[in-house]
Enzyme design. Structure first.
Site, PDB file in Angstrom:
ATOM      1  N   ARG A  31      38.250   3.363  -1.883  1.00 22.60           N
ATOM      2  CA  ARG A  31      38.486   4.777  -2.168  1.00 22.60           C
ATOM      3  C   ARG A  31      37.346   5.622  -1.594  1.00 22.60           C
ATOM      4  O   ARG A  31      36.186   5.345  -1.858  1.00 22.60           O
ATOM      5  CB  ARG A  31      38.635   4.990  -3.686  1.00 22.60           C
ATOM      6  CG  ARG A  31      39.923   4.370  -4.217  1.00 22.60           C
ATOM      7  CD  ARG A  31      40.064   4.504  -5.717  1.00 22.60           C
ATOM      8  NE  ARG A  31      39.244   3.577  -6.460  1.00 22.60           N
ATOM      9  CZ  ARG A  31      39.272   3.434  -7.791  1.00 22.60           C
ATOM     10  NH1 ARG A  31      40.081   4.193  -8.504  1.00 22.60           N
ATOM     11  NH2 ARG A  31      38.502   2.557  -8.394  1.00 22.60           N
TER      12      ARG A  31
ATOM     13  N   GLU B 290      30.346  -0.665  -9.364  1.00 20.61           N
ATOM     14  CA  GLU B 290      31.183  -1.707  -8.762  1.00 20.61           C
ATOM     15  C   GLU B 290      30.294  -2.598  -7.913  1.00 20.61           C
ATOM     16  O   GLU B 290      29.339  -2.146  -7.299  1.00 20.61           O
ATOM     17  CB  GLU B 290      32.279  -1.058  -7.902  1.00 20.61           C
ATOM     18  CG  GLU B 290      33.362  -0.442  -8.757  1.00 20.61           C
ATOM     19  CD  GLU B 290      34.429   0.289  -7.942  1.00 20.61           C
ATOM     20  OE1 GLU B 290      34.592  -0.006  -6.758  1.00 20.61           O
ATOM     21  OE2 GLU B 290      35.073   1.174  -8.524  1.00 20.61           O
TER      22      GLU B 290
ATOM     23  N   VAL C  55      37.350  -0.117 -14.213  1.00 22.03           N
ATOM     24  CA  VAL C  55      36.582   0.034 -15.455  1.00 22.03           C
ATOM     25  C   VAL C  55      37.251  -0.704 -16.612  1.00 22.03           C
ATOM     26  O   VAL C  55      36.605  -1.456 -17.348  1.00 22.03           O
ATOM     27  CB  VAL C  55      36.394   1.536 -15.801  1.00 22.03           C
ATOM     28  CG1 VAL C  55      35.852   1.712 -17.210  1.00 22.03           C
ATOM     29  CG2 VAL C  55      35.450   2.178 -14.804  1.00 22.03           C
TER      30      VAL C  55
ATOM     31  N   CYS D 241      33.927   7.395  -7.369  1.00 24.94           N
ATOM     32  CA  CYS D 241      33.232   8.225  -8.363  1.00 24.94           C
ATOM     33  C   CYS D 241      32.440   9.392  -7.779  1.00 24.94           C
ATOM     34  O   CYS D 241      32.711  10.540  -8.110  1.00 24.94           O
ATOM     35  CB  CYS D 241      32.316   7.340  -9.204  1.00 24.94           C
ATOM     36  SG  CYS D 241      33.247   6.191 -10.223  1.00 24.94           S
TER      37      CYS D 241
ATOM     38  N   GLY E 253      30.441   7.321  -0.790  1.00 26.17           N
ATOM     39  CA  GLY E 253      31.899   7.286  -0.916  1.00 26.17           C
ATOM     40  C   GLY E 253      32.247   6.695  -2.255  1.00 26.17           C
ATOM     41  O   GLY E 253      31.482   6.809  -3.215  1.00 26.17           O
TER      42      GLY E 253
ATOM     43  N   GLY F 138      22.206   6.634   5.387  1.00 27.89           N
ATOM     44  CA  GLY F 138      23.329   5.884   5.964  1.00 27.89           C
ATOM     45  C   GLY F 138      24.427   6.815   6.419  1.00 27.89           C
ATOM     46  O   GLY F 138      24.151   7.856   7.037  1.00 27.89           O
TER      47      GLY F 138
ATOM     48  N   LYS G 116      27.371  11.954 -17.937  1.00 27.48           N
ATOM     49  CA  LYS G 116      27.975  11.135 -16.876  1.00 27.48           C
ATOM     50  C   LYS G 116      28.009  11.904 -15.553  1.00 27.48           C
ATOM     51  O   LYS G 116      27.633  11.396 -14.496  1.00 27.48           O
ATOM     52  CB  LYS G 116      29.385  10.718 -17.307  1.00 27.48           C
ATOM     53  CG  LYS G 116      30.171  10.000 -16.243  1.00 27.48           C
ATOM     54  CD  LYS G 116      29.571   8.660 -15.858  1.00 27.48           C
ATOM     55  CE  LYS G 116      30.230   8.114 -14.606  1.00 27.48           C
ATOM     56  NZ  LYS G 116      29.659   6.870 -14.143  1.00 27.48           N
TER      57      LYS G 116
ATOM     58  N   LEU H  70      28.786   1.630 -15.219  1.00 23.21           N
ATOM     59  CA  LEU H  70      28.766   0.410 -14.403  1.00 23.21           C
ATOM     60  C   LEU H  70      28.901   0.755 -12.925  1.00 23.21           C
ATOM     61  O   LEU H  70      29.501   1.763 -12.552  1.00 23.21           O
ATOM     62  CB  LEU H  70      29.882  -0.553 -14.826  1.00 23.21           C
ATOM     63  CG  LEU H  70      31.359  -0.157 -14.670  1.00 23.21           C
ATOM     64  CD1 LEU H  70      31.859  -0.245 -13.245  1.00 23.21           C
ATOM     65  CD2 LEU H  70      32.195  -1.024 -15.566  1.00 23.21           C
TER      66      LEU H  70
ATOM     67  N   PHE I  95      17.945   3.945  -4.506  1.00 21.73           N
ATOM     68  CA  PHE I  95      18.848   5.023  -4.080  1.00 21.73           C
ATOM     69  C   PHE I  95      18.241   5.957  -3.034  1.00 21.73           C
ATOM     70  O   PHE I  95      18.530   7.147  -3.004  1.00 21.73           O
ATOM     71  CB  PHE I  95      19.326   5.833  -5.294  1.00 21.73           C
ATOM     72  CG  PHE I  95      20.763   5.531  -5.590  1.00 21.73           C
ATOM     73  CD1 PHE I  95      21.113   4.364  -6.224  1.00 21.73           C
ATOM     74  CD2 PHE I  95      21.767   6.395  -5.185  1.00 21.73           C
ATOM     75  CE1 PHE I  95      22.438   4.053  -6.453  1.00 21.73           C
ATOM     76  CE2 PHE I  95      23.099   6.096  -5.414  1.00 21.73           C
ATOM     77  CZ  PHE I  95      23.438   4.915  -6.052  1.00 21.73           C
TER      78      PHE I  95
HETATM   79  N1  LIG Z   1      35.289   2.669 -10.750  1.00 18.97           N
HETATM   80  C1  LIG Z   1      34.067   2.876 -11.200  1.00 18.97           C
HETATM   81  O1  LIG Z   1      33.083   2.335 -10.686  1.00 18.97           O
HETATM   82  C2  LIG Z   1      33.832   3.779 -12.382  1.00 18.97           C
HETATM   83  C3  LIG Z   1      32.587   3.769 -13.011  1.00 18.97           C
HETATM   84  C4  LIG Z   1      32.390   4.592 -14.115  1.00 18.97           C
HETATM   85  C5  LIG Z   1      33.400   5.431 -14.555  1.00 18.97           C
HETATM   86  N2  LIG Z   1      34.612   5.439 -13.910  1.00 18.97           N
HETATM   87  C6  LIG Z   1      35.673   6.305 -14.444  1.00 18.97           C
HETATM   88  O2  LIG Z   1      36.574   5.486 -15.188  1.00 18.97           O
HETATM   89  C7  LIG Z   1      37.912   5.979 -15.058  1.00 18.97           C
HETATM   90  C8  LIG Z   1      38.817   4.884 -14.528  1.00 18.97           C
HETATM   91  O3  LIG Z   1      38.366   4.529 -13.229  1.00 18.97           O
HETATM   92  P1  LIG Z   1      38.873   3.209 -12.487  1.00 18.97           P
HETATM   93  O4  LIG Z   1      38.088   3.115 -11.228  1.00 18.97           O
HETATM   94  O5  LIG Z   1      38.901   2.078 -13.425  1.00 18.97           O
HETATM   95  O6  LIG Z   1      40.390   3.643 -12.151  1.00 18.97           O
HETATM   96  P2  LIG Z   1      41.555   2.727 -11.599  1.00 18.97           P
HETATM   97  O7  LIG Z   1      42.429   3.618 -10.798  1.00 18.97           O
HETATM   98  O8  LIG Z   1      40.984   1.495 -10.972  1.00 18.97           O
HETATM   99  O9  LIG Z   1      42.334   2.238 -12.924  1.00 18.97           O
HETATM  100  C9  LIG Z   1      43.094   3.068 -13.736  1.00 18.97           C
HETATM  101  C10 LIG Z   1      44.222   2.255 -14.348  1.00 18.97           C
HETATM  102  O10 LIG Z   1      44.916   3.072 -15.297  1.00 18.97           O
HETATM  103  C11 LIG Z   1      46.291   2.748 -15.227  1.00 18.97           C
HETATM  104  N3  LIG Z   1      47.087   3.809 -15.844  1.00 18.97           N
HETATM  105  C12 LIG Z   1      47.431   5.023 -15.356  1.00 18.97           C
HETATM  106  N4  LIG Z   1      48.155   5.707 -16.264  1.00 18.97           N
HETATM  107  C13 LIG Z   1      48.289   4.908 -17.338  1.00 18.97           C
HETATM  108  C14 LIG Z   1      48.944   5.044 -18.595  1.00 18.97           C
HETATM  109  N5  LIG Z   1      49.603   6.145 -18.928  1.00 18.97           N
HETATM  110  N6  LIG Z   1      48.876   4.011 -19.470  1.00 18.97           N
HETATM  111  C15 LIG Z   1      48.214   2.871 -19.155  1.00 18.97           C
HETATM  112  N7  LIG Z   1      47.582   2.689 -17.976  1.00 18.97           N
HETATM  113  C16 LIG Z   1      47.618   3.691 -17.084  1.00 18.97           C
HETATM  114  C17 LIG Z   1      46.538   2.537 -13.747  1.00 18.97           C
HETATM  115  O11 LIG Z   1      47.726   1.793 -13.521  1.00 18.97           O
HETATM  116  C18 LIG Z   1      45.267   1.772 -13.356  1.00 18.97           C
HETATM  117  O12 LIG Z   1      45.446   0.374 -13.483  1.00 18.97           O
HETATM  118  C19 LIG Z   1      37.828   7.208 -14.167  1.00 18.97           C
HETATM  119  O13 LIG Z   1      37.685   8.347 -14.946  1.00 18.97           O
HETATM  120  C20 LIG Z   1      36.533   6.972 -13.375  1.00 18.97           C
HETATM  121  O14 LIG Z   1      35.943   8.156 -12.941  1.00 18.97           O
HETATM  122  C21 LIG Z   1      34.852   4.621 -12.834  1.00 18.97           C
END
Ligand SMILES: NC(=O)c1ccc[n+]([C@@H]2O[C@H](COP(=O)([O-])OP(=O)(O)OC[C@H]3O[C@@H](n4cnc5c(N)ncnc54)[C@H](O)[C@@H]3O)[C@@H](O)[C@H]2O)c1
Length: 437
Positions: A329, A153, A11, A261, A258, A254, A205, A151, A250
């Site tokens: 994940r 992925e 994100v 999120c 997974g 399948g 959300k 968003l 949607f």
């Molecule tokens: N991945 C998705 O598709 C998606 C979509 C919408 C919302 N979200 C939400 O967004 C959030 C982040 O998800 P993500 O998939 O990007 O996670 P991610 O694990 O890919 O990224 C998190 C990042 O935060 C960093 N981090 C951890 N502690 C830190 C700190 N103290 N200071 C600075 N950086 C730090 C980690 O090193 C990592 O790079 C989550 O709450 C998730 O639920 C994710």
């Protein structure tokens, strides 16, 4: 505007890059030094279509940079976005230690007004907790805003650049104004920016992800009925999807949902409800259905081999939790691999983007192929777990030379049963009657 994005994962990196793309000056902060080194050197750390081009352009234009030093950036920015992990804790509730840890740190660093925007998916009431964590060490003016990220992925750049909607939970006019300015370039086509209170925004959300997970589990249960009743889930899907009240998207059955999120967000909403003594019955069922659907393909395989998979070798196409990402994940493919290994089978897997991540996680417990075809060499059957485009129209004749059994278990319903029969393949899929014919 000058913006900091804290957390540079799936994100944070998309958020930072896309904000830079519209002319803002963005600095992304992460505690992972190796990641920051790579990003600073122009090396992208995730696979996300279209992202690399924007990432490189904005670094070159000096609108995007990366650091581990939060203290050095706070003074120079107006807005601070949190894109930090919120993984499930032991009880399934979202663990807020990253978000609140950074909030507390920010409290020690703030010296003037900032808007702290939470993009992480967090339980209702988190904005208040962030506010309190900052206020422990900072008594000056600041605002906390909830701005959940929707968003997907695989299409994250498009989703971010042209969001269906932007949801903002804010109780301050000053923060609402800044958020409107920031998002205006992304909403030129007229999609709405929805202002609401923070609690509604935080819940929106979880409601969105849980609703989508519910659609998937519902269709997977319909698929189970189809298999038992001799109906075809693709026909049923088309039959209901043309009803505008239901919609076409949607509705694919399948091997279960997974990713980083849906599983954790469904779990977290169930837990949030439990914590206030509300039994969220539908969501509990959604989770239960998904757990059984993730191993449904393995059950079919076991039934085919009369329960004995010892010594069998399976080619596996696809390990990412969905196509166009390298994210594994909670990928259903991993549950399938584990179940097969437990039964004494071996696996040779191929994925266009996710192999490195799987190698890190599984080491040499499975073999990795260099192409979708070489995975088939010496295999007893092919399994399909991710619907990458390149798997959709393979060279079936060539496949038959590598896989003499011509046996396919398809968890993503990529092929037409009638065509597979014509080609002489034995083809098992989800919620269709191909195995009955
Ligand atoms: N991945 C998705 O598709 C998606 C979509 C919408 C919302 N979200 C939400 O967004 C959030 C982040 O998800 P993500 O998939 O990007 O996670 P991610 O694990 O890919 O990224 C998190 C990042 O935060 C960093 N981090 C951890 N502690 C830190 C700190 N103290 N200071 C600075 N950086 C730090 C980690 O090193 C990592 O790079 C989550 O709450 C998730 O639920 C994710």
């Amino acid at each position: 505007m000058k913006i900091a994005v804290i957390g540079t994962g799936y994100v944070g990196l998309v958020t930072g890059t896309c904000f830079a793309e519209t002319g803002n000056k963005v600095v992304c902060v992460d505690i992972d030094q190796a990641k920051v080194n790579k990003l600073s050197g122009g090396q992208i750390t995730i696979y996300e279509p279209g992202l690399e081009k924007l990432f490189l352009r904005n670094i070159k234009e000096e609108r995007l940079r990366f650091t581990t030093d939060l203290a050095s950036v706070v003074d120079e920015v107006e807005m601070i976005f949190l894109a930090l992990p919120t993984p499930p804790g032991a009880d399934g509730a979202a663990d807020l230690k990253y978000v609140l840890g950074v909030a507390e740190e920010l409290g020690k660093l703030l010296t003037s007004y900032k808007v702290i925007v939470n993009k992480s998916t967090v339980p209702v009431g988190t904005a208040d907790k962030v506010r309190a964590a900052i206020a422990k060490n900072y008594q000056g003016d600041f605002d906390v805003v909830s701005n959940p990220e929707f968003l997907r992925e695989g299409v994250a750049v498009d989703d971010f650049m042209k969001p269906d909607r932007v949801v903002i939970g804010a109780n301050s006019e000053r923060a609402r104004k800044l958020m409107s300015e920031l998002y205006a370039p992304f909403l030129r086509q007229g999609n709405p920016i929805l202002f609401m209170d923070e609690r509604s925004s935080e819940l929106t959300k979880y409601a969105a992800n849980s609703f989508l997970a519910m659609k998937i589990s519902f269709m997977n249960e319909i698929a189970q009925l189809c298999e038992r009743m001799g109906a075809d889930v693709d026909m049923v899907r088309r039959g209901i999807g043309s009803d505008e009240r239901i919609g076409k998207r949607f509705l694919f059955s399948g091997i279960g949902y997974g990713g980083s999120c849906f599983p954790k967000d469904v779990q977290a909403l169930i837990q949030s409800a439990d914590a206030i003594n509300y039994d969220f019955k539908i969501l509990k069922a959604v989770e239960k259905v998904n757990a059984s659907q993730k191993v449904h393909l393995v059950e079919k395989i076991k039934a085919h081999y009369k329960g004995d998979l010892k010594g069998k070798r399976f080619a596996l196409w696809g390990m990412a939790f969905k196509p166009n990402t390298d994210d594994i994940r909670e990928a259903p493919a991993l549950s399938i691999i584990n179940a097969l290994l437990k039964e004494g089978a071996t696996v040779c897997a191929y994925d266009p983007e996710a192999m490195l991540n799987v190698k890190h996680q599984l080491g040499n417990s499975i073999d990795f192929a260099t192409s979708q075809y070489s995975a088939l060499e010496g295999a007893d059957a092919l399994l399909i777990a991710t619907e990458w485009s390149e798997f959709r129209t393979p060279d079936f004749e060539h496949m038959a030379t590598l896989l003499p059994s011509k046996l396919i278990f398809d968890g993503r319903n990529l092929f037409e049963g009638a065509k597979m029969k014509q080609l002489g393949y034995q083809y098992f899929s989800i919620g269709r009657t191909t195995e009955l014919t």
